[in-house]
Design a protein around this motif. Structure first.
Motif, PDB file in Angstrom:
ATOM      1  N   LYS A 164       0.829  -1.206   0.000  1.00 38.61           N
ATOM      2  CA  LYS A 164       0.000   0.000   0.000  1.00 38.61           C
ATOM      3  C   LYS A 164       0.868   1.262   0.000  1.00 38.61           C
ATOM      4  N   GLU A 165       1.928   1.264   0.804  1.00 33.18           N
ATOM      5  CA  GLU A 165       2.805   2.423   0.883  1.00 33.18           C
ATOM      6  C   GLU A 165       3.536   2.651  -0.428  1.00 33.18           C
ATOM      7  N   MET A 166       3.964   1.587  -1.094  1.00 29.36           N
ATOM      8  CA  MET A 166       4.642   1.712  -2.391  1.00 29.36           C
ATOM      9  C   MET A 166       3.687   2.264  -3.451  1.00 29.36           C
ATOM     10  N   ILE A 167       2.437   1.827  -3.411  1.00 25.12           N
ATOM     11  CA  ILE A 167       1.438   2.346  -4.351  1.00 25.12           C
ATOM     12  C   ILE A 167       1.211   3.833  -4.110  1.00 25.12           C
ATOM     13  N   ARG A 168       1.096   4.215  -2.837  1.00 22.09           N
ATOM     14  CA  ARG A 168       0.890   5.632  -2.496  1.00 22.09           C
ATOM     15  C   ARG A 168       2.057   6.482  -2.985  1.00 22.09           C
ATOM     16  N   LYS A 169       3.275   6.029  -2.719  1.00 21.54           N
ATOM     17  CA  LYS A 169       4.456   6.773  -3.157  1.00 21.54           C
ATOM     18  C   LYS A 169       4.567   6.798  -4.676  1.00 21.54           C
ATOM     19  N   GLY A 170       4.117   5.719  -5.325  1.00 24.45           N
ATOM     20  CA  GLY A 170       4.134   5.685  -6.788  1.00 24.45           C
ATOM     21  C   GLY A 170       3.237   6.752  -7.388  1.00 24.45           C
ATOM     22  N   GLN A 171       2.080   6.965  -6.777  1.00 25.61           N
ATOM     23  CA  GLN A 171       1.163   8.004  -7.260  1.00 25.61           C
ATOM     24  C   GLN A 171       1.774   9.396  -7.099  1.00 25.61           C
ATOM     25  N   ILE A 172       2.464   9.611  -5.988  1.00 24.23           N
ATOM     26  CA  ILE A 172       3.136  10.902  -5.763  1.00 24.23           C
ATOM     27  C   ILE A 172       4.271  11.081  -6.766  1.00 24.23           C
ATOM     28  N   ARG A 173       5.059  10.042  -6.948  1.00 22.66           N
ATOM     29  CA  ARG A 173       6.198  10.113  -7.867  1.00 22.66           C
ATOM     30  C   ARG A 173       5.740  10.374  -9.298  1.00 22.66           C
ATOM     31  N   LEU A 174       4.614   9.770  -9.676  1.00 19.67           N
ATOM     32  CA  LEU A 174       4.109   9.876 -11.042  1.00 19.67           C
ATOM     33  C   LEU A 174       3.787  11.325 -11.417  1.00 19.67           C
ATOM     34  N   GLN A 175       3.460  12.148 -10.433  1.00 19.57           N
ATOM     35  CA  GLN A 175       3.097  13.534 -10.706  1.00 19.57           C
ATOM     36  C   GLN A 175       4.243  14.339 -11.323  1.00 19.57           C
TER      37      GLN A 175
END
Length: 376
Positions: free
Chosen positions: A346-357
Motif C-alpha cells: 500500500k505504501e509503495m502504491i501511495r508513493k508511486g502516485q506521488i512520484r508519477l506527478q
C-alpha cells in the motif's frame, strides 16, 4: 507580427520503431498537437517511400541507404521548403547539413557504445560516422535521464552543456480503463486478478529476464505456489539482441512451463488490462535509458521493484524497492519481502502516485519547446 517558431518533426520512425522509441515519438506528437499553436507551428515530416522491415540482408542494406538519403537529403529539403527553424529527430540521426535551421536530436541511451555486440556492423558504422558528427553540429541533444546524459558524454565527449535532460511520461493506456471485460484476456492466459507478477518489454538481453525467472522459481518454492509470472512483450527479430532461447531454457530448467506466461506482442488495451490486474511489477533490467514501464505501473497502482543500476533508481525514486539484478537471491528476497507485507505494498502504491506527478508528456513537450527556443 513575429513569425511563429516553426518546427519540423521527423515522424518517419513511426513506421519502423517499436517499444519505447515508438511510444516516445507517438506521445510527443500528441502533446505537440495539443499545444497552443499561436506562437509555434509544427510540421510533421514523413517519407512517401515504403520502408522494408524484413530480414533479407541485401534489402536491409538498401533500406540503410534509403534511411540516410531521407535524413541527409529529403528531410533537409522538406524542412527548408517549410521554412523550419528547427528540425527535431527522436531516433539519434539528424541532418548534417543546416539549410537555415538548427537541429535537435534525441539520444535515448548509450547502448551503441555499451553493448556494440548487439548491433550490426553497418548500423554501428553509420551511427559513429553519421549520427555522432551530426549531433555535434546540433544546437542541443535531448537525453531522457541524468544517467543517460553522463553515459553519452562519456562515450562521445559531446559537451555537457549541449546535453539537456528532459524526462518522459507514461504511455497513454488510461483510455482502456473503461473496458469492463478484462476477464476474457486473463482467461486466455490462464491467470487470475492479483495472482501474477508482471514484466512488460521486448525480450532483449539487457532485460535480464532469465534471472527473473530463476528468482520466481524460488518465490514459488517459498510458499507462493498460486502465483504466476507474466512476461508481456515481443521477441526481437535479431538473434544478437534477444534472450528468448535462454528464457525458454530457464523456464524448462525450473519446471515452470505452466507458471510463466509468454504473451508476445499485445495491443495497448490488453497491456492496460494486464497492468490493472497485476500484483507486482518487477523490472530486473541491467541497462535502461529511462524505463517507461515504471511509470505505467505507477499509473495502474502496482508496487514496483527495480534493479539498482543505470537510470531506474533515478526514475523510480523512493517509490520503488531496489535489488541487485546480478544476484538471483537478492531479486527473490525483494519480491518475497513485498509479497509478505500488505502494508508495504500500500505504501509503495501511495508513493508511486506521488512520484508519477513529476512525469507527463505535456511537461516533456513544454520543456522540449523551451529547448527549441534556445536553439534559435
Amino acid at each position: 507580427m513575429r513569425k511563429p517558431l516553426t518546427i519540423g518533426v521527423d515522424i518517419r520512425d513511426l513506421r519502423v520503431a517499436k517499444t519505447g522509441t515508438k511510444t516516445y515519438l507517438e506521445e510527443l506528437c500528441k502533446a505537440f498537437k495539443q499545444m497552443d499553436q499561436s506562437n509555434i507551428c509544427f510540421h510533421f515530416l514523413d517519407t512517401s517511400l515504403p520502408i522494408y522491415t524484413g530480414n533479407n540482408k541485401i534489402l536491409k542494406w538498401i533500406e540503410h541507404f534509403k534511411y540516410q538519403l531521407w535524413k541527409q537529403l529529403v528531410l533537409p529539403l522538406k524542412a527548408f521548403f517549410k521554412n523550419c527553424d528547427v528540425v527535431f529527430c527522436t531516433d539519434n540521426f539528424v541532418p548534417f547539413i543546416h539549410l537555415g535551421y538548427q537541429t535537435v536530436p534525441v539520444f535515448h541511451d548509450a547502448f551503441f557504445f555499451e553493448n556494440p555486440e548487439n548491433y550490426g556492423k553497418l548500423w554501428l558504422w553509420l551511427y559513429k560516422k553519421m549520427a555522432i558528427p551530426a549531433a555535434k553540429r546540433a544546437a542541443f541533444i535531448i537525453t531522457p535521464t541524468e544517467y543517460a546524459k553522463q553515459q553519452i558524454h562519456r562515450f562521445t565527449q559531446i559537451p555537457n552543456e549541449k546535453l539537456v535532460v528532459v524526462y518522459e511520461g507514461p504511455k497513454s493506456l488510461n483510455e482502456t480503463k473503461s473496458n469492463n471485460q478484462p476477464e476474457q484476456l486473463l482467461k486466455a492466459f490462464s491467470i487470475l486478478p492479483l495472482q501474477y507478477i508482471l514484466h512488460v518489454g521486448s525480450m532483449f538481453k539487457r532485460k535480464n529476464i532469465p534471472t527473473l525467472i530463476t528468482a520466481f522459481a524460488k518465490v514459488k518454492k517459498a510458499g507462493f505456489e498460486h502465483l504466476k509470472l507474466v512476461l508481456a512483450g515481443p521477441i526481437p527479430p535479431a538473434a544478437n539482441e534477444t534472450d528468448y532461447k535462454l528464457i525458454l531454457e530457464a523456464i524448462k530448467k525450473n519446471q515452470l512451463q505452466n507458471e510463466v506466461v509468454l504473451t508476445g506482442y499485445l495491443p495497448d488495451t490488453a497491456l492496460s488490462q494486464l497492468y490493472q490486474n497485476a500484483l507486482l511489477y518487477v523490472f530486473p533490467s541491467v541497462n535502461e535509458g529511462f524505463g517507461i514501464p515504471v511509470l505505467e505501473a505507477f499509473a495502474h497502482n502496482i508496487p514496483v521493484l527495480v534493479a539498482n543500476n543505470t537510470c531506474l533508481p533515478e526514475v523510480g525514486g523512493d517509490a520503488v524497492l531496489q535489488f541487485d539484478p546480478f544476484d538471483t537471491d537478492a531479486v527473490f528476497t525483494a519480491i518475497k519481502t513485498v509479497l509478505e507485507d500488505a502494508e508495504l505494498r500500500k505504501e509503495m502504491i501511495r508513493k508511486g502516485q506521488i512520484r508519477l506527478q513529476r512525469f507527463s508528456w505535456e511537461k516533456t513537450a513544454r520543456q522540449i519547446v523551451e529547448v527549441f527556443k534556445k536553439a534559435v
